[in-house]
Design an enzyme around this catalytic site. Sequence first.
Site, PDB file in Angstrom:
ATOM      1  N   CYS A 128      11.394   1.287 -13.309  1.00 47.60           N
ATOM      2  CA  CYS A 128      10.540   2.070 -12.415  1.00 47.60           C
ATOM      3  C   CYS A 128       9.092   2.154 -12.884  1.00 47.60           C
ATOM      4  CB  CYS A 128      11.119   3.469 -12.223  1.00 47.60           C
ATOM      5  SG  CYS A 128      12.731   3.450 -11.390  1.00 47.60           S
ATOM      6  N   HIS A 270       6.642   9.890 -11.182  1.00 42.94           N
ATOM      7  CA  HIS A 270       7.859   9.268 -10.679  1.00 42.94           C
ATOM      8  C   HIS A 270       8.899  10.354 -10.388  1.00 42.94           C
ATOM      9  CE1 HIS A 270      10.945   6.440  -9.875  1.00 42.94           C
ATOM     10  NE2 HIS A 270      11.703   6.849 -10.887  1.00 42.94           N
ATOM     11  N   ASN A 300      14.547   8.375  -4.388  1.00 37.34           N
ATOM     12  CA  ASN A 300      13.971   7.678  -5.531  1.00 37.34           C
ATOM     13  C   ASN A 300      13.648   6.245  -5.108  1.00 37.34           C
ATOM     14  OD1 ASN A 300      13.422   6.327  -7.909  1.00 37.34           O
ATOM     15  ND2 ASN A 300      15.381   6.777  -8.885  1.00 37.34           N
TER      16      ASN A 300
END
Length: 342
Positions: A128, A270, A300
Site C-alpha cells: 500500500c 492510508h 481500503n
Amino acid sequence: MHRQSSADGGPVRVGITGVGSCLPGGVMDSERLRQRVAAGSGLPLPRGIFERATGIRSRRVAAAGEYASTLATGAGRAALADAGLDPLDIDLLVFASASRDLVEPATAHIVQDALGSRAHALDVSNACNSFVNGVDLARAMILAGRARRALVVTGETPSRAVRHDPADLAAFRAGFAGYTFGDAGAAVVLEPVDRGGVLDIDTETHSGHWRVGGIPGGGSRLPRGDEHTYFHGDGRELRDVFEKVGTAVLDRVRRRNRLEWTDLRRVLVHQVTMPYLERFTELTGVPAERLVVTVPELGNVASATLGVQLDRIRGELDPGDKVLFVGLGGGVSIMTLLWEVS
C-alpha cells in the site's frame, strides 16, 4: 551530468502540478457482501458483521472488463488534464501499485499504450506504499536530470483477491482483512516548480514482519494454486505491528520541518478500517479535522488511498498550504511525504 537549476538559479524543486482519480461504477455495500460470503461459505454470518467490525459501509468494485490498468489510465488522463498537459508531454510514466494486470510485462506499458504516451515506462510495487514510492522515484529522477515531467499512476483492484467462499470459520478469519478492500485509481503529475513542491520524504521499513499479511500466489514460491490467490492476514496483528513500529517517522518529519499539526492544511493517511484510523489519531495526535476520511464509503483502496484523498481536496488548497502524506504498507513500511502547494 549537470545539476538542474530553477529560473532564479537555485536548486530545482519538484512539485505536484496535476491530480486525478478514477472510481469504478460498481458498488458493493457491506450487507450485500455479507450475504454473498454467507451463501458461498454456508457460515451463519450475523447481519452487520462487516460494518460493525470495520466501519465500512460500501466499497467500489471494478467490473469484469475493468483492470488495474483501466483505473490507472482513467486517473492518468484526469491528472494530465488538471496539469494542462498532453500524454506526449511526459517522459516518465510510473505505474505504482500493489495490483497489476499481468506478472509480465509491466502494467506501465499497458497504461502507456492506452494513453498514447511515449514516456519511459516502469512499475513500482511495495504493497500500500507503492504510490508514495512511485512519487519518490519520479521526483528523484527529475532531480537527477533523467526526466522532465513524470506521471505516476496507480490502479488498485484488491477486491479480486477476496475469498467469497471460505471453506470454514478459520479460513474466513484468515481472509477477513480482505473484506475491507475496494477498487480505485489515482494519479499525479510531477514537474519542476519555482516554489513549494515536495519538501521532505522519509521512510521506515521493518521487513521482519513481511509474513503478517499478503497475497502469496503468483511468484516463484507459489506460482499457481487458487488457495494462494486470495489475501491472507490477521487485521488485528497488522494493527499491532504498526503500533509497535510507532510514530518515529512522523516525529522526525515534524521536527525536521518545525511543524505543528496546525501548520498542515491536511493530513492524508492510508485507511484500512475506521478503528485503525481512530487508533492512528489517538497515537499521533493528528486533529480529526485535518483528515480526509474515505474508508467508510470506499473501503481500503490500497495504494490509491492517498491519491484519491488528494484529488478530493485539491480544489480547497491554496499556494503555500502544506499537506502531509502518511503511507502504511505491508512488509511492513511507513512513509511520509510533505508537500507544499506551489
